[in-house]
Design an enzyme around this catalytic site. Structure first.
Site, PDB file in Angstrom:
ATOM      1  N   ARG A   1       1.130  -4.784   0.179  1.00  0.00           N
ATOM      2  CA  ARG A   1       1.602  -5.222   1.358  1.00  0.00           C
ATOM      3  C   ARG A   1       0.597  -6.243   2.060  1.00  0.00           C
ATOM      4  NH1 ARG A   1       2.951  -0.255   0.826  1.00  0.00           N
ATOM      5  NH2 ARG A   1       5.142   0.285   0.481  1.00  0.00           N
TER       6      ARG A   1
ATOM      7  N   HIS B   1       0.854  10.137  -5.619  1.00  0.00           N
ATOM      8  CA  HIS B   1       1.875   9.366  -6.212  1.00  0.00           C
ATOM      9  C   HIS B   1       1.675   9.502  -7.775  1.00  0.00           C
ATOM     10  CE1 HIS B   1       2.271   7.003  -2.060  1.00  0.00           C
ATOM     11  NE2 HIS B   1       2.867   8.126  -2.208  1.00  0.00           N
TER      12      HIS B   1
END
Ligand code: APR
Length: 243
Positions: free
Chosen positions: A39, A122
Site C-alpha cells: 500500500r 498469512h
C-alpha cells in the site's frame, strides 16, 4: 542529542530491560530486500487490484491471472534474500532478547535469517498444495503449472487469500504471545488488514511502531520511529552492543 537518536537509545534500553519482547512485522520488513509492499507509493496494490488476483474467486475463475501474480511473487522472493533487519531479529531471539516474531509476510525471510519462533499469520508462498484436496506439492510444480500428482487438481500457494480464514492455531499462539509481552515491536505494516490489525491493541505492555509512513491515528504507541526497518534495527542493535 537529536530526538531520533534519543528514540533509538530509548528503544535499546527498553529491549534490554524487557523480559518478554515480541515483534509483529508486515511487508515493510522486506522492502529493503527488494520485495515490494502493498500500500505504499510503489506497492503491489497500486498496480494490481487485489480482488482480481488474491481471492478464492480469482483462484477459481481467473486461474491464469492468479497463477501469473503468485508466480511473479514466488520468483521475486526466490531471487532476493533477507536483510540485516531480519538478521538482527534472529540474533535477538538467540540472545533471549526476543521471544517470537508474528508476521503477515509470506516470504519466510524471518526463518531464512535464523528466527525459529515465527508465527506466519498469512501463511507462506513456499507451501504449495493442490486446490481440490490440499495434497502437498512444491514451488517448481506450481511455477510449471504441473497438476497435482495425486489427483490432477490445479495447485495454489499456501497463503491466506482475502476472504479465507487465518490458520487458527497460528492465530491463537500469536495472540497469546502478544498478550503476554511486555514490549511489542510493530515493524513495517500499515495495520489496515483485519483481523491482524487488532493485535497491537491486545498488547498489555509497551507498543513501539517502526514504520516509514504514518499509520491510522486509531493506535496509541509508546514510541514511534519513522524510517527504514533495517536501518533502525541495526542502529538499535549497535546501541545495545555498545558500538
Ligand atoms: N521500513 C519501514 N517501513 C516500511 C518500509 C521499510 N523499509 N517499507 C515500507 N514500509 C511501510 C510502509 O510505509 C507501509 O506503511 O510498511 C507498510 C507496509 O504496509 P502494507 O503495504 O499495507 O503491508 P502490510 O501492512 O504488511 O499489509 C498487510 O495486506 O494485502 C495484504 O496479505 C497482505 O499481508 C498483507 C496485508
Amino acid at each position: 542529542m537529536p530526538e531520533y537518536h534519543q528514540s533509538i537509545s530509548k528503544l535499546a534500553e527498553w529491549i534490554q530491560n524487557s523480559p518478554n519482547t515480541v515483534a509483529f512485522t508486515g511487508a515493510g520488513m522486506s522492502t529493503e530486500s527488494g520485495i515490494p509492499d502493498f500500500r505504499s507509493d510503489k506497492g503491489l496494490w497500486t498496480k494490481t487490484d487485489p480482488m482480481q488476483v488474491a481471492t478464492v474467486e480469482a483462484m477459481n475463475h481467473r486461474y491464469d491471472l492468479f497463477h501469473e501474480f503468485y508466480s511473479l511473487r514466488i520468483q521475486n522472493v526466490q531471487q532476493a534474500e533477507p536483510h540485516t533487519g531480519h538478521t538482527v531479529l534472529a540474533e535477538w531471539e538467540k540472545e533471549g532478547k526476543l521471544k517470537a516474531v508474528a508476521t503477515q509476510n509470506v516470504d519466510r525471510y524471518h526463518h531464512k535469517a535464523g528466527s525459529r519462533n515465527v508465527y506466519e499469520l498469512h501463511g507462506s508462498l513456499e507451501k504449495i498444495r493442490c486446490i481440490d484436496h490440499g495434497h502437498p506439492a512444491n514451488s517448481e510444480n506450481f511455477l510449471n503449472r504441473t497438476p497435482c500428482s495425486k489427483c490432477g487438481s490445479l495447485l495454489r500457494p499456501g497463503v491466506v487469500l482475502f476472504g479465507e480464514m487465518l490458520p487458527q492455531d497460528t492465530w491463537s499462539n500469536a495472540l497469546n504471545c502478544i498478550q503476554q509481552s511486555n514490549l511489542l515491536l510493530i515493524i513495517g505494516t500499515s495495520l489496515q488488514v483485519h483481523p491482524v490489525n487488532q493485535l497491537p491493541s491486545m498488547a498489555k505492555g509497551k507498543v513501539v511502531l517502526i514504520n516509514r509512513d504514518e499509520v491510522s491515528a486509531a493506535y496509541a504507541f509508546d514510541l514511534v520511529l519513522k524510517g527504514s526497518a533495517g536501518e533502525i534495527l541495526q542502529q538499535v542493535n549497535q546501541v545495545i552492543k555498545g558500538e
